[in-house]
Design a protein around this motif. Structure first.
Motif, short mmCIF file in Angstrom:
data_model
loop_
_atom_site.label_atom_id
_atom_site.label_comp_id
_atom_site.label_asym_id
_atom_site.label_seq_id
_atom_site.Cartn_x
_atom_site.Cartn_y
_atom_site.Cartn_z
N LEU A 48 8.62 2.38 -1.65
CA LEU A 48 10.19 2.17 -2.25
C LEU A 48 10.29 3.34 -3.04
CD1 LEU A 48 12.77 0.94 -1.73
CD2 LEU A 48 12.16 -0.89 -3.46
N ALA A 49 9.16 3.54 -4.08
CA ALA A 49 9.31 4.67 -5.07
C ALA A 49 9.24 5.93 -4.28
CB ALA A 49 8.03 4.52 -6.16
N MET A 50 8.50 6.19 -3.25
CA MET A 50 8.92 7.54 -2.61
C MET A 50 9.95 7.76 -1.88
SD MET A 50 4.75 8.01 -0.94
CE MET A 50 4.87 6.70 -0.26
N LEU A 54 12.28 10.77 -2.85
CA LEU A 54 12.61 11.55 -1.76
C LEU A 54 14.00 11.56 -1.36
CD1 LEU A 54 9.24 11.36 0.29
CD2 LEU A 54 10.20 13.28 -1.12
N ARG A 55 14.68 10.57 -1.97
CA ARG A 55 16.36 10.27 -1.52
C ARG A 55 16.60 10.10 -0.07
NH1 ARG A 55 19.63 13.84 -5.93
NH2 ARG A 55 18.42 13.29 -7.75
N LEU A 56 15.42 9.23 0.37
CA LEU A 56 15.56 8.70 1.99
C LEU A 56 16.14 7.78 2.00
CD1 LEU A 56 11.64 9.36 2.87
CD2 LEU A 56 13.76 11.18 3.23
N ARG A 57 17.22 7.66 3.09
CA ARG A 57 17.85 6.44 3.58
C ARG A 57 16.88 5.58 4.28
NH1 ARG A 57 23.47 7.48 5.96
NH2 ARG A 57 24.55 6.81 3.97
N VAL A 58 16.54 4.39 3.82
CA VAL A 58 15.86 3.68 4.49
C VAL A 58 16.40 2.12 4.48
CG1 VAL A 58 13.47 4.78 3.85
CG2 VAL A 58 14.30 3.28 2.27
N SER A 59 15.84 1.35 5.21
CA SER A 59 16.15 -0.16 5.13
C SER A 59 15.05 -0.89 4.13
CB SER A 59 15.90 -0.88 6.68
OG SER A 59 15.96 -2.32 6.13
N GLU A 60 15.60 -0.83 2.70
CA GLU A 60 14.62 -1.25 1.88
C GLU A 60 14.12 -2.75 2.13
OE1 GLU A 60 16.73 -1.62 -1.76
OE2 GLU A 60 17.43 0.42 -1.85
N LEU A 131 6.28 6.27 5.37
CA LEU A 131 6.06 5.88 4.05
C LEU A 131 5.09 4.89 3.70
CD1 LEU A 131 9.70 5.74 2.80
CD2 LEU A 131 8.19 7.43 2.12
N VAL A 132 4.99 3.81 4.49
CA VAL A 132 3.88 2.72 4.41
C VAL A 132 2.54 3.43 4.74
CG1 VAL A 132 3.17 0.42 4.89
CG2 VAL A 132 5.62 0.81 4.54
N CYS A 133 2.68 3.97 5.67
CA CYS A 133 1.19 4.72 6.20
C CYS A 133 0.49 5.57 5.13
CB CYS A 133 1.50 5.48 7.17
SG CYS A 133 -0.13 6.53 8.17
N LEU A 134 1.73 6.33 4.27
CA LEU A 134 1.01 7.18 3.33
C LEU A 134 0.83 6.61 1.99
CD1 LEU A 134 3.74 10.38 3.76
CD2 LEU A 134 1.06 10.39 4.16
N ALA A 135 1.56 5.51 1.57
CA ALA A 135 1.55 4.99 0.15
C ALA A 135 0.01 3.98 0.68
CB ALA A 135 2.65 3.78 0.16
N ASP A 136 -0.11 3.47 1.84
CA ASP A 136 -1.38 2.63 1.99
C ASP A 136 -2.48 3.49 1.50
OD1 ASP A 136 -2.99 0.41 3.02
OD2 ASP A 136 -3.00 1.37 4.89
N LYS A 137 -2.58 4.57 2.47
CA LYS A 137 -3.59 5.63 1.91
C LYS A 137 -3.97 5.84 0.61
CE LYS A 137 -3.70 7.28 6.74
NZ LYS A 137 -3.34 5.81 6.95
N TRP A 138 -2.58 6.14 -0.17
CA TRP A 138 -2.80 6.51 -1.45
C TRP A 138 -3.44 5.25 -2.35
CZ3 TRP A 138 -3.11 10.28 -4.70
CH2 TRP A 138 -2.83 10.34 -5.96
N CYS A 139 -2.91 4.12 -2.29
CA CYS A 139 -3.19 3.08 -2.94
C CYS A 139 -4.56 2.68 -2.55
CB CYS A 139 -2.21 1.80 -2.63
SG CYS A 139 -0.67 2.02 -3.16
N SER A 140 -5.04 2.61 -1.31
CA SER A 140 -6.50 2.33 -0.71
C SER A 140 -7.52 3.32 -1.65
CB SER A 140 -6.48 2.52 0.58
OG SER A 140 -5.91 1.58 1.26
N LEU A 141 -7.22 4.56 -1.82
CA LEU A 141 -7.94 5.62 -2.59
C LEU A 141 -8.07 5.12 -3.73
CD1 LEU A 141 -9.73 8.10 -2.06
CD2 LEU A 141 -7.47 9.23 -2.69
N ALA A 142 -6.81 5.15 -4.46
CA ALA A 142 -6.82 4.66 -6.10
C ALA A 142 -7.60 3.40 -6.20
CB ALA A 142 -5.48 4.55 -6.47
N GLU A 143 -7.47 2.33 -5.64
CA GLU A 143 -8.15 0.83 -5.71
C GLU A 143 -9.79 1.23 -5.45
OE1 GLU A 143 -4.11 -1.59 -4.11
OE2 GLU A 143 -6.17 -1.18 -2.89
#
Length: 148
Positions: A48-50, A54-60, A131-143
């Motif tokens: 959601l933050a991304m 990025l000012r993307l229109r998404v279904s929150e 967005l979820v695909c990218l966020a998952d990879k980022w969060c997984s790496l950080a964790e």
């Protein structure tokens, strides 16, 4: 995210937090010392933050719900016998989510494709899925690297 966005995010998380078998996600370790539920909340927040940045229109609502359920596989993948977890857990997560929730086609694709490009046949078909695909990879790496 703004305080209003954070408040809206918290309401969306609350819709899912106690439903179905979601409480079981708190008992499974995902990466390092992070539970599957904590991981999914982080992925939802980052997605959601991304979208906001990025000012993307998404279904929150669909974005957050799918992110919260993307790892709804409900087993400890660290135990023996879970060969192929990296490519197969989206199938189990989607099956379990279908059993406990009414999913939209968008939510289905987000859950099924969040490990893309593993396998390459489950392709993200929406902004929300990317967005979820990218966020998952980022969060997984950080964790894995930072939160042992």
């Amino acid at each position: 995210m703004s305080p209003t966005d954070e408040e809206r995010f918290s309401r969306l998380v609350a819709e899912v937090a106690g439903a179905g078998r979601v409480p079981l996600m708190r008992e499974c370790v995902q990466h390092g010392q992070v539970s599957t539920w904590e991981h999914c909340v982080r992925v939802a927040h980052a997605s959601l933050a991304m979208a906001r940045a990025l000012r993307l229109r998404v279904s929150e609502r669909e974005l957050v719900r799918a992110a919260l359920l993307h790892d709804y596989f409900l087993y400890d993948w660290h135990e023996p016998g879970h060969v192929g977890h990296a490519t197969q857990h989206p199938v189990f997560a989607l099956r379990n989510a279908h059993e406990d929730f009414d999913l939209s086609p968008l939510e289905e694709n987000v859950i099924a494709s969040h490990m893309w490009p593993l396998p390459p046949t489950r392709v993200p078909r929406s902004r929300e899925a990317v967005l979820v695909c990218l966020a998952d990879k980022w969060c997984s790496l950080a964790e894995t690297l930072l939160m042992r």
